[in-house]
Design a protein around this motif. Structure first.
Motif, PDB file in Angstrom:
ATOM      1  N   ARG A   1       0.774  -1.283  -0.097  1.00 47.40           N
ATOM      2  CA  ARG A   1       0.171   0.143   0.118  1.00 47.40           C
ATOM      3  C   ARG A   1       0.908   1.115  -0.100  1.00 47.40           C
TER       4      ARG A   1
ATOM      5  N   ASP B   1     -15.987   2.977   3.800  1.00 52.46           N
ATOM      6  CA  ASP B   1     -15.298   4.485   3.877  1.00 52.46           C
ATOM      7  C   ASP B   1     -16.567   5.507   3.809  1.00 52.46           C
TER       8      ASP B   1
ATOM      9  N   VAL C   1     -13.261   8.775  -6.096  1.00 55.54           N
ATOM     10  CA  VAL C   1     -12.329   7.748  -6.543  1.00 55.54           C
ATOM     11  C   VAL C   1     -12.433   7.664  -8.034  1.00 55.54           C
TER      12      VAL C   1
ATOM     13  N   CYS D   1      -3.959   9.664  -3.721  1.00 56.04           N
ATOM     14  CA  CYS D   1      -4.044   8.314  -3.354  1.00 56.04           C
ATOM     15  C   CYS D   1      -4.888   8.063  -1.838  1.00 56.04           C
ATOM     16  N   SER D   2      -5.677   7.181  -1.796  1.00 61.07           N
ATOM     17  CA  SER D   2      -5.931   6.911  -0.434  1.00 61.07           C
ATOM     18  C   SER D   2      -5.853   5.147  -0.588  1.00 61.07           C
ATOM     19  N   THR D   3      -5.439   4.571   0.670  1.00 59.86           N
ATOM     20  CA  THR D   3      -5.216   3.283   0.771  1.00 59.86           C
ATOM     21  C   THR D   3      -6.353   2.525   1.859  1.00 59.86           C
TER      22      THR D   3
ATOM     23  N   ILE E   1     -14.052  11.454  -0.416  1.00 57.56           N
ATOM     24  CA  ILE E   1     -13.020  11.307  -1.625  1.00 57.56           C
ATOM     25  C   ILE E   1     -13.838  10.618  -2.975  1.00 57.56           C
TER      26      ILE E   1
ATOM     27  N   SER F   1     -15.445   8.818   3.804  1.00 61.04           N
ATOM     28  CA  SER F   1     -14.894  10.068   3.615  1.00 61.04           C
ATOM     29  C   SER F   1     -15.417  10.550   1.967  1.00 61.04           C
TER      30      SER F   1
ATOM     31  N   CYS G   1       1.057   3.911  -3.012  1.00 58.07           N
ATOM     32  CA  CYS G   1       0.637   5.446  -2.595  1.00 58.07           C
ATOM     33  C   CYS G   1       1.823   6.327  -3.049  1.00 58.07           C
TER      34      CYS G   1
END
Length: 122
Positions: free
Chosen positions: A8, A34, A40, A22-24, A38, A36, A12
């Motif tokens: 990860r 998740d 994707v 990037c989010s892992t 964000i 959040s 990232c």
């Protein structure tokens, strides 16, 4: 998404150096739960992970109507799993270790030229 923290972090780091956000996540449930805000544009997932495999995640996403580009990055050499992933619309099935350029080419293809960092356009 990978249950291996080193993978990860390496992925990232590559994304951030490239100019991509990037989010892992360490598991498919962590990704699915998740909340959040964000956005994707592309998901990179391993196959073998505790809780839910990358193939099961892809199947669930497609059943729910998601068209999110998904790249499978795995050490699994299973022709059946590869065929299933591609049948479910995976952008690519890549095996570890993968060359940075190969992975970035697939991400670029998945997210489109218009969302690719300007300094990396060829």
């Amino acid at each position: 998404m990978d249950d291996d923290e080193a993978i990860r972090e390496a992925l990232c780091d590559l994304m951030m150096v490239t100019g991509l956000a990037c989010s892992t996540f360490d598991s498919a449930p962590a990704f699915l739960n998740d909340n959040s805000p964000i956005e994707v544009d592309c998901l990179i997932t391993d196959v073998r992970m505790p809780g839910m495999s990358g193939i099961d995640l892809l199947e669930r996403m497609r059943a729910g109507g998601s068209k999110l580009p998904v790249i499978v990055l795995t050490s699994v050499l299973d022709a059946g799993a590869r065929a299933k992933a591609l049948e479910l619309g995976a952008q690519a099935w890549l095996t570890k270790p993968v060359a940075d350029e190969t992975l970035l080419d697939q991400i670029k293809s998945a997210i489109g030229e218009e969302d690719w960092p300007d300094e990396l356009r060829r």
